[in-house]
Every structure is written in C-alpha cells, then in structure tokens.
Design an enzyme around this catalytic site. Structure first.
Site, PDB file in Angstrom:
ATOM      1  N   SER A  40       5.843   3.972 -14.610  1.00 14.89           N
ATOM      2  CA  SER A  40       5.978   2.964 -13.538  1.00 14.89           C
ATOM      3  C   SER A  40       6.723   1.722 -14.005  1.00 14.89           C
ATOM      4  O   SER A  40       6.801   0.734 -13.277  1.00 14.89           O
ATOM      5  CB  SER A  40       4.592   2.576 -13.019  1.00 14.89           C
ATOM      6  OG  SER A  40       3.775   2.111 -14.074  1.00 14.89           O
ATOM      7  N   HIS A 173      10.519 -10.249  31.589  1.00 14.44           N
ATOM      8  CA  HIS A 173      11.286  -9.014  31.839  1.00 14.44           C
ATOM      9  C   HIS A 173      12.787  -9.255  31.647  1.00 14.44           C
ATOM     10  O   HIS A 173      13.611  -8.561  32.234  1.00 14.44           O
ATOM     11  CB  HIS A 173      11.016  -8.460  33.243  1.00 14.44           C
ATOM     12  CG  HIS A 173       9.567  -8.387  33.608  1.00 14.44           C
ATOM     13  ND1 HIS A 173       8.808  -7.261  33.422  1.00 14.44           N
ATOM     14  CD2 HIS A 173       8.729  -9.334  34.106  1.00 14.44           C
ATOM     15  CE1 HIS A 173       7.553  -7.506  33.819  1.00 14.44           C
ATOM     16  NE2 HIS A 173       7.490  -8.759  34.217  1.00 14.44           N
ATOM     17  N   SER A 294      34.832  -8.983  12.320  1.00 14.15           N
ATOM     18  CA  SER A 294      35.044  -7.552  12.421  1.00 14.15           C
ATOM     19  C   SER A 294      36.321  -7.181  11.676  1.00 14.15           C
ATOM     20  O   SER A 294      37.277  -7.948  11.649  1.00 14.15           O
ATOM     21  CB  SER A 294      35.165  -7.148  13.897  1.00 14.15           C
ATOM     22  OG  SER A 294      35.859  -5.914  14.018  1.00 14.15           O
ATOM     23  N   LYS A 300      36.171 -11.295  16.817  1.00 14.27           N
ATOM     24  CA  LYS A 300      34.716 -11.202  16.737  1.00 14.27           C
ATOM     25  C   LYS A 300      34.050 -12.271  15.878  1.00 14.27           C
ATOM     26  O   LYS A 300      34.557 -12.674  14.833  1.00 14.27           O
ATOM     27  CB  LYS A 300      34.322  -9.832  16.190  1.00 14.27           C
ATOM     28  CG  LYS A 300      34.619  -8.721  17.174  1.00 14.27           C
ATOM     29  CD  LYS A 300      33.588  -8.660  18.270  1.00 14.27           C
ATOM     30  CE  LYS A 300      32.670  -7.521  17.959  1.00 14.27           C
ATOM     31  NZ  LYS A 300      31.470  -7.530  18.704  1.00 14.27           N
ATOM     32  N   GLU A 307      20.775  -9.871  13.374  1.00 11.04           N
ATOM     33  CA  GLU A 307      20.580  -8.425  13.550  1.00 11.04           C
ATOM     34  C   GLU A 307      19.927  -7.800  12.317  1.00 11.04           C
ATOM     35  O   GLU A 307      19.064  -6.929  12.420  1.00 11.04           O
ATOM     36  CB  GLU A 307      21.926  -7.750  13.814  1.00 11.04           C
ATOM     37  CG  GLU A 307      22.530  -8.133  15.152  1.00 11.04           C
ATOM     38  CD  GLU A 307      23.970  -7.657  15.257  1.00 11.04           C
ATOM     39  OE1 GLU A 307      24.178  -6.458  15.476  1.00 11.04           O
ATOM     40  OE2 GLU A 307      24.885  -8.479  15.106  1.00 11.04           O
ATOM     41  N   TYR A 334     -10.432   4.326  -9.462  1.00 14.26           N
ATOM     42  CA  TYR A 334      -8.985   4.360  -9.670  1.00 14.26           C
ATOM     43  C   TYR A 334      -8.439   5.790  -9.563  1.00 14.26           C
ATOM     44  O   TYR A 334      -9.043   6.743 -10.063  1.00 14.26           O
ATOM     45  CB  TYR A 334      -8.625   3.787 -11.058  1.00 14.26           C
ATOM     46  CG  TYR A 334      -7.114   3.794 -11.271  1.00 14.26           C
ATOM     47  CD1 TYR A 334      -6.329   2.751 -10.808  1.00 14.26           C
ATOM     48  CD2 TYR A 334      -6.479   4.884 -11.873  1.00 14.26           C
ATOM     49  CE1 TYR A 334      -4.946   2.774 -10.945  1.00 14.26           C
ATOM     50  CE2 TYR A 334      -5.104   4.920 -12.018  1.00 14.26           C
ATOM     51  CZ  TYR A 334      -4.339   3.861 -11.544  1.00 14.26           C
ATOM     52  OH  TYR A 334      -2.983   3.890 -11.674  1.00 14.26           O
ATOM     53  N   GLN A 339      -0.710   3.678  -8.097  1.00 17.15           N
ATOM     54  CA  GLN A 339       0.533   3.190  -8.702  1.00 17.15           C
ATOM     55  C   GLN A 339       1.641   3.003  -7.648  1.00 17.15           C
ATOM     56  O   GLN A 339       2.568   2.240  -7.851  1.00 17.15           O
ATOM     57  CB  GLN A 339       0.975   4.183  -9.782  1.00 17.15           C
ATOM     58  CG  GLN A 339       2.233   3.812 -10.519  1.00 17.15           C
ATOM     59  CD  GLN A 339       2.405   4.650 -11.766  1.00 17.15           C
ATOM     60  OE1 GLN A 339       1.651   4.493 -12.721  1.00 17.15           O
ATOM     61  NE2 GLN A 339       3.367   5.546 -11.759  1.00 17.15           N
ATOM     62  N   LYS A 342       2.638  -0.905  -5.577  1.00 15.12           N
ATOM     63  CA  LYS A 342       3.416  -2.102  -5.890  1.00 15.12           C
ATOM     64  C   LYS A 342       4.809  -2.106  -5.266  1.00 15.12           C
ATOM     65  O   LYS A 342       5.260  -3.118  -4.726  1.00 15.12           O
ATOM     66  CB  LYS A 342       3.482  -2.294  -7.406  1.00 15.12           C
ATOM     67  CG  LYS A 342       2.154  -2.796  -7.971  1.00 15.12           C
ATOM     68  CD  LYS A 342       2.093  -2.833  -9.458  1.00 15.12           C
ATOM     69  CE  LYS A 342       1.869  -1.476 -10.088  1.00 15.12           C
ATOM     70  NZ  LYS A 342       0.649  -0.765  -9.642  1.00 15.12           N
TER      71      LYS A 342
HETATM   72  N1  ARG Z   1       0.832   2.094 -13.845  1.00 19.26           N
HETATM   73  C1  ARG Z   1      -0.498   2.147 -13.389  1.00 19.26           C
HETATM   74  C2  ARG Z   1      -0.607   1.594 -11.978  1.00 19.26           C
HETATM   75  O1  ARG Z   1       0.288   0.931 -11.571  1.00 19.26           O
HETATM   76  C3  ARG Z   1      -1.380   1.346 -14.305  1.00 19.26           C
HETATM   77  C4  ARG Z   1      -2.763   1.864 -14.382  1.00 19.26           C
HETATM   78  C5  ARG Z   1      -2.735   3.176 -15.056  1.00 19.26           C
HETATM   79  N2  ARG Z   1      -4.050   3.672 -15.288  1.00 19.26           N
HETATM   80  C6  ARG Z   1      -4.267   4.923 -15.636  1.00 19.26           C
HETATM   81  N3  ARG Z   1      -5.467   5.273 -15.847  1.00 19.26           N
HETATM   82  N4  ARG Z   1      -3.284   5.791 -15.767  1.00 19.26           N
HETATM   83  O2  ARG Z   1      -1.562   1.810 -11.298  1.00 19.26           O
END
Ligand code: ARG
Length: 479
Positions: A40, A173, A294, A300, A307, A334, A339, A342
């Site tokens: 990641s 409207h 344009s 234009k 937009e 978890y 992952q 993000k």
């Molecule tokens: N790259 C992982 C994430 O963004 C970090 C946590 C990883 N934890 C694990 N047990 N592999 O979630």
C-alpha cells in the site's frame, strides 16, 4: 502477445523482495507482482509524517513506562525527527517497493540505528498504527478543508453583499417564479456551505480519539499509557474499545459523506453558473482567466471550471459508495480490505479542497449583468403571486385570488400582453372588483422584492441580515 506469466506465491528465485515485518513465519514469499498487489506504499506514503509523529509519541511513552531505556528512546526520538526532516525536505525518498509506510519507517530506523530500531514496535501493531496515522492525517486535512470552506463562503458572501439589492428572477422548475435578489440567491448557496462546514466540524470532533495501544485488536499486556500517547498526539481522548479501534472506519465514512454532500452543493451551484453564463441567460460574466476557449470555434468562452467542478462531484459520490461497500460484510476487527479506505477518502478530500479553491476564484472574480437579470423579471408573469397577494390583502380568500389572477394571465396571453400591468384597471376589475390603481405599483419587481422582507426573504435589508448571520457562523479551522 499478452504477458500472462505471473510470479505467484510459489515463484522461486524472483526479484528480491524488500524486508517485511512478518518474514519469520512464512518460508515462501509472494512473488514481486503479488507482493506489489498487496502493498500500500504508493497510497499510504502520504502518511509518512503522521507515522513518524505516532512513533515519536509511542517511543517516549515506552520509555516513561520503563519498557525501553530512556537513553534508547532519546536516540530513537532524534532519529525519528531526522527522518521527518529528510522526508519533508525530500532528501529521503520513500521507497516505492516497500510494503507500506509503517514498514518503511521501521526498516529505516533499524537500518540506521540497529538494535534501538528494533524496540519501537513493542506493544503496537500496524492495525492501531494505521488507524492513528489516518486519524492524525484527517485532522490536519479536515482543518485545511475548513479553511478553504471558510474562504469560499466569505468570498461568496462578499459578492452577496455587493449584490444584495440586485433584482433577478427566482426559478422553480427552471421557470421564472418570483423576483428575488442576487444577494438572496448567493446567500442561499452559503447557507448550504455553512451546513457543510458544520458536518465536517462534527465529524472531526467524533474522530478525535486515539487508537494507539489497541494493538492488533486486543491491546497489549505491556504497561502502555494510552492517556499519555493520546495527549501527546493532541487527541481528545483514547478510543474506548481496542477491537472497535482497529475495525472502525466510520470516521472515514462521515468525512466521505460530508465531502460528497459538499461537492453535490458545489455541483448544483456550478449548474446555476453554467446556465447563467449561456448566451440565452447572460446573467454572469466569468473572468477570462476563469474560462477556456475552443480549439475550433473562435468565439467560444466556456465555463469549463464550473462544468469540471460539477463533473468531479461524481467521484466523491463514488468514493462514498466505495467505502460503504468495502466495509459492509467485514468481520468486526481488522481485515486487509480496510487498506482500500485511504485512496477513496484521500481522493474525496483532495477533490473537495481543489474544487473549493477553483469555485472561490471563479466566483470572486465573476461579474453580473444586472440589466439582464432585471429585464428577465419582465415577461413570464413573475408578478402573478404579488397580484394574488394584493387581492388577499384586500380581503379575498387566497384560492379565489389565485383563480382571478390565473384568468388575468390567460387574458394577457390571449391578447399577446407580456405582463399583468399591461391590462387596464377596468380589465383587471373585470376579474376582481378589489383591484385599485395602487396595484400597478405593487407589481414592479422592486416592490415585489421589497415587500418580501420576512425572515429568510429576498428584500435587500433582510438579505443583509442573513449575510451577517452567515458570517457569524463561519468558524475558523479547528485547532
Ligand atoms: N497497509 C495497511 C492498511 O492500510 C496497514 C495495516 C496492515 N495490517 C496488517 N495486519 N496487514 O490497512
């Protein structure tokens, strides 16, 4: 020929992999392609400084609690500061082949310091580490977004103030409905943006809890001081439950939702701008530097910024759906699926921030064509509701007043007349004897707007009151 070869888990003798934090247990390692798939770093390298900040607090706490020697903590702290400086200045490049930012920083400490680097991860998991990094990052990004929101609202309110008395048609409207003022319209946008601000403030207050010490899911048997690290990192308090701390991403959902709602607002405002910028409306004259041309049509001047903001709202809706879909069905602690959180939220916050900046620049420099707006209040019988309310003031039940004015509008259409005021008093009296000569003065757009000075209404004085109230609601970024 397509390359169908894959260096899967059983690939032997492939490229050497970077050092991983979990190498001991597994004799076979993923091949390079599979390793990159589960890595990641390209996304979470953004969390480098927050990761270091978290480690700094963790290491200091470990020493305070007698878990590692004070002296070693000092060495680690100094090296972490150095790492932060090098990353911030760009002298240390983050290795794109690392697994994630947590592995990269820890590996860097071990490479530089040897043994002391190996002490850092006591009582910690990447699961609580990533949760704390993400929250630290979001607090900062949220603060910056609130600053952009405040700036955008302020710029719009300045325009609203300038144009508090400029008459324009209000639409329902997309048909001419009743006269309003440009200040009223712009203040309407700001009312939405102030609620967006409050949604972010609310979400940021709820995410202000420190997951550090939650470990992988079940805390630690080491005598960690969670209050200490929470305080050191500027959180309001430690999270309550260690499993929830690593499983939960509702803070990400809330920010993604707030971003999507904000972007939906901007999209609608930009739709107004696009319509206003058309030759048919010509209500707004966007600055040349906030327009594009344009490649083929020499004449234009396109409202591309409006937009594009409208278009980009789509990705924030998509990101919210992505996050909801990722989370749905995950067993509660978890899972690596998390992952995926993000990239989606980073994109939403980046998009919202960039769009707010563009929107502010575009709107602050825009000029308005007051003559066109005022002229658009003639024709289309925008004064019909005023005529009906005139009759109500003279004692007629509203439903009968509505009917009388509807018939007058039909009379006008039949006679090819564009406004009620084109009818003579005799003709008006033919539909209701309550009409007097003072009706004509009540039907001008100025009188129409001035008469609607109820709280919330478009009368210039009332609009100025709304603007002042909105200004008072703008909050400076959270500390
Ligand atoms: N790259 C992982 C994430 O963004 C970090 C946590 C990883 N934890 C694990 N047990 N592999 O979630």
């Amino acid at each position: 020929m397509a390359d169908t070869s894959i260096d899967g888990p059983d690939a032997a003798g492939g490229e050497p992999l970077p050092a991983v934090l979990w190498g001991g247990r597994l004799v076979e390692k993923p091949g390079a392609e599979a390793f990159a798939f589960q890595a990641s770093i390209l996304v979470d390298q953004r969390l480098a400084l927050e990761d270091i900040q978290g480690s700094r607090a963790h290491v200091a706490m470990l020493a305070r609690q007698g878990i590692i020697p004070e002296e070693t903590a000092g060495i680690l702290g100094t090296e972490l500061d150095r790492l932060a400086g090098e990353i911030a200045s760009g002298t240390l490049a983050i290795d794109p082949a690392a697994e994630d930012i947590h592995s990269f920083i820890e590996a860097e400490l071990i490479a530089r310091l040897g043994m002391p680097g190996k002490l850092v991860h006591a009582g910690r998991s990447r699961n609580d580490q990533v949760a704390v990094d993400f929250r630290l990052y979001l607090k900062k990004a949220g603060e910056s977004l609130l600053g952009e929101l405040a700036a955008a609202i302020t710029a719009l309110l300045d325009q609203a103030e300038t144009h508090a008395g400029s008459i324009m048609p209000g639409y329902t409207h997309l048909q001419r409905a009743q006269p309003v003022t440009l200040g009223h319209h712009l203040a309407a946008w700001c009312a939405g943006l102030v609620r967006d601000q409050d949604r972010f403030i609310d979400a940021l207050a709820r995410l202000d809890e420190c997951p550090l010490g939650a470990g992988a899911l079940a805390g630690s048997a080491l005598p960690l001081d969670r209050e200490n690290t929470s305080r050191a990192l500027g959180f309001a308090r430690p999270t309550l439950n260690s499993m929830d701390s690593v499983a939960d991403r509702d803070f990400a959902l809330e920010l993604a939702a707030a971003s999507a709602i904000l972007m939906t607002h901007l999209s609608r405002f930009c739709e107004d701008v696009v319509i206003w910028a058309s030759e048919e409306f010509k209500f707004i004259d966007l600055a040349e530097k906030w327009s594009t041309g344009s490649s083929i049509m020499p004449q234009k001047k396109n409202p591309d910024f409006a937009e594009l903001i409208r278009g980009k709202s789509g990705r924030t809706t998509g990101n919210l759906v992505t996050l909801l879909t990722v989370l749905k069905g995950l067993p509660y602690a978890y899972d690596k699926d998390l992952q995926e959180d993000k990239e989606a939220l980073f994109d939403s916050l980046d998009t919202a921030r960039n769009c707010l900046r563009m929107f502010r620049g575009m709107m602050a420099s825009a000029r308005f064509n007051h003559a066109r707006m005022k002229a658009a209040c003639t024709g289309g019988f925008i004064e019909a509701t005023d005529a009906a309310e005139y009759l109500v003031r003279k004692g007629l039940p509203f439903r009968e007043a509505h009917e009388a004015v509807a018939l007058i509008v039909r009379d006008c259409v039949g006679a090819g007349q564009a406004s009620i005021a084109a009818r003579s008093l005799e003709q008006l009296k033919g539909r209701s004897p309550l009409f007097e000569s003072d009706v004509y003065a009540a039907l001008t757009p100025e009188a129409s707007v001035a008469a609607r000075h109820l709280p919330g209404g478009p009368a210039p004085k009332e609009v100025r009151r709304q603007i002042a109230a909105l200004r008072r609601q703008i909050r400076p970024p959270l500390r």
